[in-house]
Enzyme design. Structure first.
Site, mmCIF file in Angstrom:
data_model
loop_
_atom_site.group_PDB
_atom_site.id
_atom_site.type_symbol
_atom_site.label_atom_id
_atom_site.label_comp_id
_atom_site.label_asym_id
_atom_site.label_seq_id
_atom_site.Cartn_x
_atom_site.Cartn_y
_atom_site.Cartn_z
ATOM 1 N N GLU A 95 0.834 -1.207 0.000
ATOM 2 C CA GLU A 95 0.000 0.000 0.000
ATOM 3 C C GLU A 95 0.872 1.262 0.000
ATOM 4 O OE1 GLU A 95 -3.282 2.004 3.094
ATOM 5 O OE2 GLU A 95 -1.903 0.434 3.774
ATOM 6 N N CYS B 63 -5.192 -2.897 3.030
ATOM 7 C CA CYS B 63 -4.907 -2.783 4.465
ATOM 8 C C CYS B 63 -6.179 -2.912 5.319
ATOM 9 C CB CYS B 63 -4.155 -1.486 4.741
ATOM 10 S SG CYS B 63 -3.239 -1.477 6.317
ATOM 11 N N LYS C 127 -9.000 2.672 -1.757
ATOM 12 C CA LYS C 127 -9.264 2.132 -0.420
ATOM 13 C C LYS C 127 -10.668 2.514 0.042
ATOM 14 C CE LYS C 127 -6.893 1.561 4.025
ATOM 15 N NZ LYS C 127 -5.665 1.914 4.778
#
Length: 291
Positions: free
Chosen positions: A44, A145, A113
């Site tokens: 990420e 994540c 995200k």
């Protein structure tokens, strides 16, 4: 799904050093391709860096028309591989935490995200779409994540046909003051994934592949703690661990993982496999407001 070989890469990506981070990304992708990887997965925000500071978005750029995405697209075409890389995306002045895919035929797509964590809310807008993208040999989805802490994104991707779920991370571990602290941070991250990511793989009958940033990201910004413990792990469609980074230290590493594509069909054709017997008509509580 066909059988493919994946490279999971953990490396340092300090904020404010986009050019150097990108140069290292190129070198690591070349090395992974030389080892036979057809898919190379980076962490990420691996190009622009991750920490609770406005520097996270200071070097944001467009995707796919920014220079970093164009460079990695050219590299993927040259090497005949697929690359997953993370960057702060600038879309008309709005910033997203974005992971993009480029392959032998050019730009493929991106994932923004969905669930922002901690201080990310101050710098990024949350994404709203979860695409499943076709690469040579597989269909791929991405959970970035904190997105992997929720069961819904991985399930949505599996329902839409994902056979491989990439889980790029820049998971932080607070301050570490000693070698023992660093080793504890690495072990803690892997133990957590052994529950959460293994469950995604088991419940959705797919491969789940994680790569985390390894190193400090904010040494140029006094008072900002951004220590990333690293860690790469790969889980098969039965939730079994098939490979993990060997290092107990926080250092750069590339994990080469062959994936047996037949396991996806094997798992998903089992009697009473959950994707085949689910009852979405009674799952209304999932979209009702939380208490």
């Amino acid at each position: 799904m066909e059988s493919i070989t994946v490279a999971l890469v953990q490396h340092a990506s300090p904020m404010g050093h986009k050019a150097a981070n990108l140069e290292r990304t190129v070198a690591l992708a070349r090395a992974a391709a030389a080892q036979g990887a057809s898919l190379v997965a980076f962490p990420e925000l691996g190009i622009t860096g991750h920490a609770g500071h406005r520097a996270m978005v200071a070097e944001a750029e467009e995707v796919p028309n920014g220079p970093a995405c164009r460079l990695l697209t050219e590299l993927a075409i040259e090497l005949g591989i697929t690359i997953s890389a993370g960057i702060a995306e600038d879309d008309l002045g709005i910033h997203y935490n974005t992971q993009f895919l480029v392959g032998p035929d050019g730009y493929i797509g991106k994932q923004r995200k969905i669930h922002l964590s901690r201080d990310e809310y101050f710098y990024f807008r949350a994404g709203t779409h979860m695409p499943v993208l076709a690469i040579p040999g597989a269909r791929v989805g991405t959970v970035i994540c904190y997105d992997s802490e929720f069961p819904e994104p991985a399930r949505c991707l599996a329902v839409k046909g994902a056979e491989v779920i990439l889980a790029p991370h820049a998971a932080r571990a607070g301050a570490w003051r000693s070698e023992a602290d660093r080793r504890k941070a690495v072990a803690s991250r892997k133990q957590h994934w052994s529950v959460t990511l293994a469950s995604h793989a088991l419940f959705n009958g797919c491969f789940v592949l994680a790569a985390n940033t390894a190193g400090r990201s904010a040494d140029d910004y006094p008072g900002v703690e951004a220590n990333h413990p690293g860690g790469c792990m790969a889980f098969d469609p039965y939730g079994g661990l098939i490979a993990e980074s060997r290092s107990q230290d926080v250092e750069e590493e590339t994990l080469i993982v062959p994936l047996d594509g037949s396991l996806v069909a094997e798992r998903r054709s089992q009697a009473c496999f959950m994707l085949q017997t689910r009852r979405p008509e009674v799952y209304g509580a999932l979209v009702e407001p939380t208490l």
